[in-house]
Motif scaffolding. Structure first.
Motif, PDB file in Angstrom:
ATOM      1  N   ILE A   1      -2.011   9.646  -1.032  1.00 49.23           N
ATOM      2  CA  ILE A   1      -2.467   8.284  -1.359  1.00 49.23           C
ATOM      3  C   ILE A   1      -3.311   7.725  -0.220  1.00 49.23           C
ATOM      4  N   GLN A   2      -2.920   7.981   1.016  1.00 50.55           N
ATOM      5  CA  GLN A   2      -3.699   7.511   2.166  1.00 50.55           C
ATOM      6  C   GLN A   2      -5.101   8.137   2.164  1.00 50.55           C
TER       7      GLN A   2
ATOM      8  N   LYS B   1      -7.173   6.379  -0.382  1.00 57.39           N
ATOM      9  CA  LYS B   1      -7.584   5.043   0.083  1.00 57.39           C
ATOM     10  C   LYS B   1      -8.774   5.152   1.026  1.00 57.39           C
ATOM     11  N   ARG B   2      -8.725   6.150   1.936  1.00 54.79           N
ATOM     12  CA  ARG B   2      -9.867   6.352   2.841  1.00 54.79           C
ATOM     13  C   ARG B   2     -11.115   6.731   2.054  1.00 54.79           C
TER      14      ARG B   2
ATOM     15  N   ARG C   1     -11.828   5.783  -0.959  1.00 54.51           N
ATOM     16  CA  ARG C   1     -12.317   4.559  -1.580  1.00 54.51           C
ATOM     17  C   ARG C   1     -13.116   3.726  -0.571  1.00 54.51           C
ATOM     18  N   LEU C   2     -12.634   3.665   0.672  1.00 55.98           N
ATOM     19  CA  LEU C   2     -13.362   2.927   1.709  1.00 55.98           C
ATOM     20  C   LEU C   2     -14.729   3.558   1.977  1.00 55.98           C
TER      21      LEU C   2
ATOM     22  N   GLU D   1     -11.917  14.004   2.028  1.00 57.95           N
ATOM     23  CA  GLU D   1     -10.672  13.265   1.789  1.00 57.95           C
ATOM     24  C   GLU D   1     -10.051  13.656   0.451  1.00 57.95           C
TER      25      GLU D   1
END
Length: 117
Positions: A60-61, A64-65, A67-68, A43
């Motif tokens: 940014i997406q 975020k993935r 971070r998940l 990612e």
């Protein structure tokens, strides 16, 4: 009759089988953690590519993935810690049980020797 109503009693797990099961679970969690770390790295690479292509929203997406995935890795780490704690406690309890059994055997032997004398 009652076995049909309530089911058959489950066999008791021995310490060795329980430790084996915990080891298997620990290995499975470690494999899952490696996969998640690879996904997080992928990612980051995607985010870099999108940034170079001036696609800020997609980058940014991706972050975020990432971070998940990192949160899932942290959760797996907590599970691994709990399993290690459980294994240590089981091994300690097993050692205590064996020690107490040995002491009982020794006490019986002493009583038998005293009766003989």
């Amino acid at each position: 009759m009652f076995s049909r109503m309530f089911g058959k009693p489950k066999p008791e797990a021995t310490t060795v089988t329980t430790l084996d099961k915990l080891n298997e679970t620990l290995e499975m969690l470690e494999k899952k953690e490696k996969v998640l770390l690879k996904k997080a790295a992928a990612e980051v690479e995607k985010a870099k590519e999108f940034t170079r292509a001036k696609n800020k929203r997609a980058a940014i997406q991706c972050l975020k993935r990432k971070r998940l995935y990192e949160q899932q890795v942290e959760q797996l780490g907590n599970f691994q810690l709990r399993i290690h704690d459980q294994m240590i406690m089981l091994e300690g309890a097993k050692a205590t049980t064996e020690t107490v059994d040995a002491l009982r055997t020794g006490a019986k032997a002493m009583k038998a020797m005293q009766k003989a004398v």
